[in-house]
Write a protein that holds these residues in place. Structure first.
Motif, PDB file in Angstrom:
ATOM      1  N   UNK A   2     -44.241  -9.806 -53.891  1.00  0.00           N
ATOM      2  CA  UNK A   2     -43.065  -8.948 -53.945  1.00  0.00           C
ATOM      3  C   UNK A   2     -42.479  -8.841 -52.541  1.00  0.00           C
ATOM      4  N   UNK A   3     -41.191  -9.133 -52.430  1.00  0.00           N
ATOM      5  CA  UNK A   3     -40.500  -9.074 -51.143  1.00  0.00           C
ATOM      6  C   UNK A   3     -39.802  -7.714 -51.057  1.00  0.00           C
ATOM      7  N   UNK A   4     -39.980  -7.044 -49.929  1.00  0.00           N
ATOM      8  CA  UNK A   4     -39.366  -5.740 -49.710  1.00  0.00           C
ATOM      9  C   UNK A   4     -38.426  -5.835 -48.514  1.00  0.00           C
ATOM     10  N   UNK A  45     -27.484  -8.512 -51.663  1.00  0.00           N
ATOM     11  CA  UNK A  45     -26.763  -7.273 -51.975  1.00  0.00           C
ATOM     12  C   UNK A  45     -25.373  -7.553 -52.529  1.00  0.00           C
ATOM     13  N   UNK A  46     -24.713  -8.564 -52.009  1.00  0.00           N
ATOM     14  CA  UNK A  46     -23.357  -8.879 -52.451  1.00  0.00           C
ATOM     15  C   UNK A  46     -23.312  -9.562 -53.807  1.00  0.00           C
ATOM     16  N   UNK A  47     -24.422 -10.145 -54.235  1.00  0.00           N
ATOM     17  CA  UNK A  47     -24.404 -10.923 -55.475  1.00  0.00           C
ATOM     18  C   UNK A  47     -25.197 -10.319 -56.630  1.00  0.00           C
ATOM     19  N   UNK A  48     -26.108  -9.408 -56.363  1.00  0.00           N
ATOM     20  CA  UNK A  48     -26.967  -8.877 -57.418  1.00  0.00           C
ATOM     21  C   UNK A  48     -26.348  -7.661 -58.105  1.00  0.00           C
ATOM     22  N   UNK A  49     -26.334  -7.655 -59.431  1.00  0.00           N
ATOM     23  CA  UNK A  49     -25.834  -6.491 -60.176  1.00  0.00           C
ATOM     24  C   UNK A  49     -26.652  -5.221 -59.907  1.00  0.00           C
ATOM     25  N   UNK A  50     -27.876  -5.365 -59.422  1.00  0.00           N
ATOM     26  CA  UNK A  50     -28.722  -4.203 -59.140  1.00  0.00           C
ATOM     27  C   UNK A  50     -28.101  -3.309 -58.065  1.00  0.00           C
ATOM     28  N   UNK A  51     -27.177  -3.849 -57.275  1.00  0.00           N
ATOM     29  CA  UNK A  51     -26.550  -3.109 -56.185  1.00  0.00           C
ATOM     30  C   UNK A  51     -25.169  -2.572 -56.534  1.00  0.00           C
ATOM     31  N   UNK A  62     -31.491   0.123 -49.412  1.00  0.00           N
ATOM     32  CA  UNK A  62     -32.861  -0.182 -48.994  1.00  0.00           C
ATOM     33  C   UNK A  62     -33.713   1.064 -49.172  1.00  0.00           C
ATOM     34  N   UNK A  63     -34.969   0.915 -49.436  1.00  0.00           N
ATOM     35  CA  UNK A  63     -35.656  -0.351 -49.619  1.00  0.00           C
ATOM     36  C   UNK A  63     -35.242  -1.033 -50.922  1.00  0.00           C
ATOM     37  N   UNK A  64     -35.262  -2.338 -50.881  1.00  0.00           N
ATOM     38  CA  UNK A  64     -34.946  -3.187 -52.025  1.00  0.00           C
ATOM     39  C   UNK A  64     -36.163  -4.060 -52.299  1.00  0.00           C
ATOM     40  N   UNK A  65     -36.441  -4.276 -53.573  1.00  0.00           N
ATOM     41  CA  UNK A  65     -37.629  -5.019 -53.972  1.00  0.00           C
ATOM     42  C   UNK A  65     -37.223  -6.228 -54.810  1.00  0.00           C
ATOM     43  N   UNK A  66     -37.730  -7.392 -54.451  1.00  0.00           N
ATOM     44  CA  UNK A  66     -37.551  -8.595 -55.258  1.00  0.00           C
ATOM     45  C   UNK A  66     -38.924  -8.910 -55.834  1.00  0.00           C
ATOM     46  N   UNK A  67     -39.043  -8.735 -57.142  1.00  0.00           N
ATOM     47  CA  UNK A  67     -40.323  -8.895 -57.817  1.00  0.00           C
ATOM     48  C   UNK A  67     -40.695 -10.364 -57.963  1.00  0.00           C
ATOM     49  N   UNK A  68     -41.922 -10.601 -58.378  1.00  0.00           N
ATOM     50  CA  UNK A  68     -42.434 -11.973 -58.530  1.00  0.00           C
ATOM     51  C   UNK A  68     -41.545 -12.847 -59.407  1.00  0.00           C
ATOM     52  N   UNK A  69     -40.945 -12.252 -60.429  1.00  0.00           N
ATOM     53  CA  UNK A  69     -40.119 -13.026 -61.359  1.00  0.00           C
ATOM     54  C   UNK A  69     -38.667 -13.149 -60.913  1.00  0.00           C
ATOM     55  N   UNK A  71     -36.650 -10.573 -60.261  1.00  0.00           N
ATOM     56  CA  UNK A  71     -35.916  -9.358 -60.575  1.00  0.00           C
ATOM     57  C   UNK A  71     -35.675  -8.553 -59.301  1.00  0.00           C
ATOM     58  N   UNK A  72     -34.463  -8.071 -59.125  1.00  0.00           N
ATOM     59  CA  UNK A  72     -34.101  -7.248 -57.976  1.00  0.00           C
ATOM     60  C   UNK A  72     -34.012  -5.802 -58.441  1.00  0.00           C
TER      61      UNK A  72
END
Length: 100
Positions: A2-4, A45-51, A62-69, A71-72
């Motif tokens: 997981x990337x934070x 941040x500019x491309x993900x609907x999560x933002x 932030x913090x923002x998490x990119x999960x193993x699969x 998912x943002x």
């Protein structure tokens, strides 16, 4: 892994970072440490609907998490972590003091 994405000056980010220190299942990317990290985060941040709500509110996300699969998410619980309690010592990143 997981990337934070976060910053060392953000109290929400440091609260999360303390939970993962030494855990190889997580990678911390400090967006304030190098412009390359900032650009990587801004692209996400500019491309993900999560933002979407974050962008409308004019906050960083932030913090923002990119999960193993891939998912943002902006929810620490979805990354298996505990978010910083809102009433913790009044620390905030927002200009109006409302949060990070």
């Amino acid at each position: 892994m997981i990337k934070i994405y976060g910053m060392s000056t953000c109290p929400d980010c440091t609260y999360v970072e303390e939970q993962v220190r030494g855990n190889s299942n997580y990678e911390i990317v400090d967006i304030g440490a190098h412009v390359r990290n900032l650009k990587e985060f801004l692209r996400l941040r500019d491309s993900s609907p999560a933002f979407a709500a974050v962008r409308r509110a004019g906050t960083v996300g932030i913090p923002c998490f990119v999960l193993d699969d891939g998912t943002v998410t902006l929810r620490a619980t979805e990354a298996g972590l505990t978010p910083r309690p809102k009433d913790t010592d009044g620390a905030a990143c927002s200009l109006d003091g409302s949060g990070c």
